[in-house]
Design a protein around this motif. Structure first.
Motif, PDB file in Angstrom:
ATOM      1  N   PHE A 180       0.853  -1.190   0.000  1.00  0.00           N
ATOM      2  CA  PHE A 180       0.000   0.000   0.000  1.00  0.00           C
ATOM      3  C   PHE A 180       0.886   1.235   0.000  1.00  0.00           C
ATOM      4  O   PHE A 180       1.807   1.342   0.821  1.00  0.00           O
ATOM      5  N   GLU A 181       0.622   2.155  -0.924  1.00  0.00           N
ATOM      6  CA  GLU A 181       1.379   3.402  -1.038  1.00  0.00           C
ATOM      7  C   GLU A 181       0.458   4.585  -0.758  1.00  0.00           C
ATOM      8  O   GLU A 181      -0.656   4.657  -1.290  1.00  0.00           O
ATOM      9  N   TYR A 182       0.971   5.511   0.058  1.00  0.00           N
ATOM     10  CA  TYR A 182       0.202   6.696   0.458  1.00  0.00           C
ATOM     11  C   TYR A 182       0.949   7.930  -0.039  1.00  0.00           C
ATOM     12  O   TYR A 182       1.993   8.286   0.498  1.00  0.00           O
ATOM     13  N   GLY A 183       0.419   8.557  -1.090  1.00  0.00           N
ATOM     14  CA  GLY A 183       1.042   9.756  -1.626  1.00  0.00           C
ATOM     15  C   GLY A 183       0.712  10.986  -0.798  1.00  0.00           C
ATOM     16  O   GLY A 183      -0.425  11.143  -0.334  1.00  0.00           O
ATOM     17  N   ILE A 184       1.686  11.865  -0.616  1.00  0.00           N
ATOM     18  CA  ILE A 184       1.498  13.041   0.234  1.00  0.00           C
ATOM     19  C   ILE A 184       1.295  14.337  -0.557  1.00  0.00           C
ATOM     20  O   ILE A 184       0.358  15.084  -0.280  1.00  0.00           O
ATOM     21  N   PRO A 185       2.121  14.665  -1.554  1.00  0.00           N
ATOM     22  CA  PRO A 185       1.922  15.931  -2.264  1.00  0.00           C
ATOM     23  C   PRO A 185       0.755  15.864  -3.245  1.00  0.00           C
ATOM     24  O   PRO A 185       0.295  14.782  -3.629  1.00  0.00           O
ATOM     25  N   VAL A 186       0.276  17.026  -3.647  1.00  0.00           N
ATOM     26  CA  VAL A 186      -0.755  17.119  -4.682  1.00  0.00           C
ATOM     27  C   VAL A 186      -0.112  16.813  -6.032  1.00  0.00           C
ATOM     28  O   VAL A 186       0.900  17.418  -6.406  1.00  0.00           O
ATOM     29  N   VAL A 187      -0.675  15.844  -6.761  1.00  0.00           N
ATOM     30  CA  VAL A 187      -0.119  15.463  -8.065  1.00  0.00           C
ATOM     31  C   VAL A 187      -0.967  15.985  -9.232  1.00  0.00           C
ATOM     32  O   VAL A 187      -0.519  15.939 -10.380  1.00  0.00           O
ATOM     33  N   TYR A 188      -2.177  16.464  -8.934  1.00  0.00           N
ATOM     34  CA  TYR A 188      -3.049  16.991  -9.984  1.00  0.00           C
ATOM     35  C   TYR A 188      -3.859  18.138  -9.410  1.00  0.00           C
ATOM     36  O   TYR A 188      -4.570  17.968  -8.404  1.00  0.00           O
ATOM     37  N   ASN A 189      -3.729  19.320 -10.015  1.00  0.00           N
ATOM     38  CA  ASN A 189      -4.553  20.459  -9.592  1.00  0.00           C
ATOM     39  C   ASN A 189      -5.003  21.241 -10.822  1.00  0.00           C
ATOM     40  O   ASN A 189      -4.300  22.089 -11.332  1.00  0.00           O
ATOM     41  N   GLN A 190      -6.183  20.907 -11.274  1.00  0.00           N
ATOM     42  CA  GLN A 190      -6.777  21.545 -12.440  1.00  0.00           C
ATOM     43  C   GLN A 190      -8.285  21.565 -12.264  1.00  0.00           C
ATOM     44  O   GLN A 190      -8.857  20.682 -11.623  1.00  0.00           O
ATOM     45  N   GLU A 191      -8.913  22.558 -12.841  1.00  0.00           N
ATOM     46  CA  GLU A 191     -10.373  22.619 -12.798  1.00  0.00           C
ATOM     47  C   GLU A 191     -10.937  21.515 -13.685  1.00  0.00           C
ATOM     48  O   GLU A 191     -10.498  21.312 -14.813  1.00  0.00           O
ATOM     49  N   LEU A 192     -11.905  20.791 -13.149  1.00  0.00           N
ATOM     50  CA  LEU A 192     -12.556  19.714 -13.893  1.00  0.00           C
ATOM     51  C   LEU A 192     -14.052  19.790 -13.668  1.00  0.00           C
ATOM     52  O   LEU A 192     -14.512  19.718 -12.525  1.00  0.00           O
TER      53      LEU A 192
END
Length: 215
Positions: A180-192
């Motif tokens: 199990f991997e838990y990502g910490i930083p934001v990898v996607y920030n776009q209006e959808l």
């Protein structure tokens, strides 16, 4: 997804308790493993209430190296090419958006052995690579477009896992486990679809590979 994570946690605890005795020493041993994985990735972070995160099919392929520093402890590092799709759905109107993210993951950590069972934990850094795309599906069809580079970012986080080594012959074993991997930083920030998103990664995978002990 929560049920899968709970089952993985129970399996990790069970294997750790039941296999704690009769451990063979790994001190001084070097192991190279070619590994591939398949599993489920999902979005964490900020998701508006109008949307839900569904699991997507993640996969990876790579190699890792481990060196035994104590009787039961092996330090390891590795590199993998990883694809983590993040799937978001809305009900009104009915839409599905699949954000395909590609990374080269570098990771390092420790593996604690209980005879042929093991538990491992560590950190990872995922360098964003290749083209990132989003596939949008609606009632009237689907479309795919490239995501601007400014809207996707590299990944990093923590991982835990467990598994079992099946002996094939003296220096060769089949490695089967889960992680199990838990990502910490934001990898996607776009209006959808009119919503601003700040997404992180979560990934649960089944891993299989061939481990070779160097003499």
């Amino acid at each position: 997804m929560k049920t899968i994570l709970t089952a993985a946690a129970v399996f990790l605890i069970f294997t750790s308790i039941t296999a704690i005795a009769a451990t063979r020493s790994v001190k001084g041993k070097s192991v190279v493993t070619g590994v591939a994985s398949g599993g489920f990735s999902t979005a964490g972070g900020y998701i508006p209430s109008e949307m839900t995160a569904d699991p997507g099919f993640s996969r990876s392929i790579g190699v890792n190296y481990g060196y035994g520093v104590l009787d039961r402890l092996m330090l390891q590092c590795g590199i993998e090419f990883m694809r983590k799709p993040l799937v978001l759905k809305t009900k009104t109107p009915a839409t599905t958006d699949t954000i395909s993210l590609n990374f080269v993951d570098f990771y390092g950590g420790g593996r604690w052995f209980f005879n042929s069972f093991y538990a491992d934990a560590g950190i990872f850094y995922g360098q964003r690579v290749l083209t990132q795309q989003i596939k949008s599906e609606e009632n009237n069809g689907s479309s795919t477009r490239t995501i601007p580079d400014r809207c996707t970012h590299s990944d990093a986080g923590l991982y835990i896992g467990t598994g079992y080594l099946f002996r094939i012959k003296k220096n060769v074993k089949f490695d089967l486990g889960c992680r199990f991997e838990y990502g910490i930083p934001v990898v996607y920030n776009q209006e959808l679809r009119g919503h601003n998103l700040d997404l992180q990664t979560r990934n649960l995978s089944i891993r299989a590979g061939i481990a070779y002990t160097l003499e």
